[in-house]
Design an enzyme around this catalytic site. Structure first.
Site, mmCIF file in Angstrom:
data_model
loop_
_atom_site.group_PDB
_atom_site.id
_atom_site.type_symbol
_atom_site.label_atom_id
_atom_site.label_comp_id
_atom_site.label_asym_id
_atom_site.label_seq_id
_atom_site.Cartn_x
_atom_site.Cartn_y
_atom_site.Cartn_z
ATOM 1 N N ASP A 1 0.817 -1.208 0.000
ATOM 2 C CA ASP A 1 0.000 0.000 0.000
ATOM 3 C C ASP A 1 0.853 1.261 0.000
ATOM 4 O O ASP A 1 0.486 2.273 -0.609
ATOM 5 C CB ASP A 1 -0.929 0.002 1.217
ATOM 6 C CG ASP A 1 -2.168 -0.842 0.993
ATOM 7 O OD1 ASP A 1 -2.355 -1.334 -0.131
ATOM 8 O OD2 ASP A 1 -2.951 -1.005 1.944
ATOM 9 N N ASN B 1 -5.110 8.770 1.698
ATOM 10 C CA ASN B 1 -5.521 8.034 2.898
ATOM 11 C C ASN B 1 -6.045 8.968 3.973
ATOM 12 O O ASN B 1 -7.217 8.921 4.319
ATOM 13 C CB ASN B 1 -4.353 7.217 3.451
ATOM 14 C CG ASN B 1 -4.341 5.797 2.930
ATOM 15 O OD1 ASN B 1 -5.146 5.433 2.081
ATOM 16 N ND2 ASN B 1 -3.425 4.999 3.443
ATOM 17 N N TYR C 1 -4.672 4.081 9.308
ATOM 18 C CA TYR C 1 -4.409 4.743 10.594
ATOM 19 C C TYR C 1 -5.713 5.063 11.322
ATOM 20 O O TYR C 1 -5.836 4.903 12.535
ATOM 21 C CB TYR C 1 -3.609 6.017 10.320
ATOM 22 C CG TYR C 1 -2.966 6.661 11.525
ATOM 23 C CD1 TYR C 1 -3.035 6.102 12.794
ATOM 24 C CD2 TYR C 1 -2.262 7.858 11.377
ATOM 25 C CE1 TYR C 1 -2.434 6.704 13.874
ATOM 26 C CE2 TYR C 1 -1.646 8.470 12.461
ATOM 27 C CZ TYR C 1 -1.749 7.887 13.712
ATOM 28 O OH TYR C 1 -1.155 8.485 14.784
ATOM 29 N N SER D 1 -7.010 2.079 13.185
ATOM 30 C CA SER D 1 -6.160 1.799 14.347
ATOM 31 C C SER D 1 -6.443 2.763 15.495
ATOM 32 O O SER D 1 -6.265 2.407 16.664
ATOM 33 C CB SER D 1 -4.677 1.901 13.952
ATOM 34 O OG SER D 1 -4.340 0.930 12.991
#
Length: 257
Positions: free
Chosen positions: A45, A115, A158, A161
């Site tokens: 990625d 992202n 992220y 997470s």
């Protein structure tokens, strides 16, 4: 797309990726990205994000194959039947975030994020931030390690997470997620319309310095960051029908490990 598309192969520096690159170029030939019909990215990625940042302006679809440690944006590696897979692939159109960061020195730095855009404390001191949406302050003070705004494509990275929500593609929303929020202690963030302008202001930038990162582009010692979805930029990723991005998002939400 032509029956025999011109392919530009791009590979990460890893030994496996370079070996796959050599084999695919031998089979299909090689074209520069500017002259290709489709870009094929070989890596993880992280390499896919590098490819998008470098070549998304060409407007060419990108088909990725996993050769790195993470591959949420990638298809499985198979060297056979590449052209057939490209023709059968399903497109997913991604719109990046535009970040404009203002620094203590007075500089203004712009960057794109496919992202997320994340703000993080630079020292042991917690960050103190205010959050405004479309010019209206919604949270006067957030005390935290950081905060981020994630696209649907980046919501499994992220953002997830940090206990943020996974966002299906096509929902026209972004995730606003705190990172280790101390005050308000129970604030879990928000899901916002994608056209919302998010503005973070650092309340004590000299005592409590903060950095901002758009994907991998970091800007340190910021005083304010404005984030909005890009209206004039997009990129098309191609996914095998049996394992498209929506399916991966569902799988991620029901995974037990």
């Amino acid at each position: 797309m032509p029956a025999t598309p011109r392919v530009a192969f791009l590979a990460s520096p890893s030994e496996d990726a370079q070996a796959a690159l050599a084999e695919l170029v031998q089979r299909h030939g090689e074209h520069p990205p500017e002259e290709a019909d489709v870009l094929v990215a070989l890596g993880g990625d992280g390499f896919m994000l590098q490819t998008l940042h470098r070549h998304a302006g060409l407007g060419k679809p990108v088909y990725g194959m996993k050769l790195g440690t993470v591959g949420f944006l990638m298809n499985h590696l198979r060297l056979d039947d590449l052209v057939a897979r490209i023709h059968a692939a399903e497109p997913a159109v991604l719109h990046p975030l535009e970040m404009v960061a203002e620094t203590e020195s007075g500089a203004t730095v712009g960057s794109l994020a496919y992202n997320e855009v994340s703000l993080l404390r630079q020292t042991r001191q917690a960050a103190h931030l205010s959050i405004a949406l479309n010019g209206q302050v919604r949270l006067e003070e957030l005390i935290c390690d950081g905060v981020l705004v994630a696209t649907p494509a980046g919501s499994t990275a992220y953002n997830f997470s940090a206990h943020g929500p996974i966002l299906p593609l096509g929902t026209q929303v972004v995730a606003l997620t705190p990172i280790a929020a101390f005050r308000p202690r129970r604030w879990r963030g928000a899901v916002l319309r994608a056209d919302t302008e998010v503005c973070f202001r650092v309340l004590d930038p000299y005592k409590r310095p903060v950095s901002a990162t758009a994907d991998s582009h970091e800007v340190r010692d910021i005083v304010q960051v404005t984030i909005r979805e890009s209206h004039d930029r997009s990129v098309t990723l191609l996914f095998d029908p049996e394992h498209n991005l929506d399916d991966r998002m569902l799988t991620e939400q029901f995974a037990s490990g």
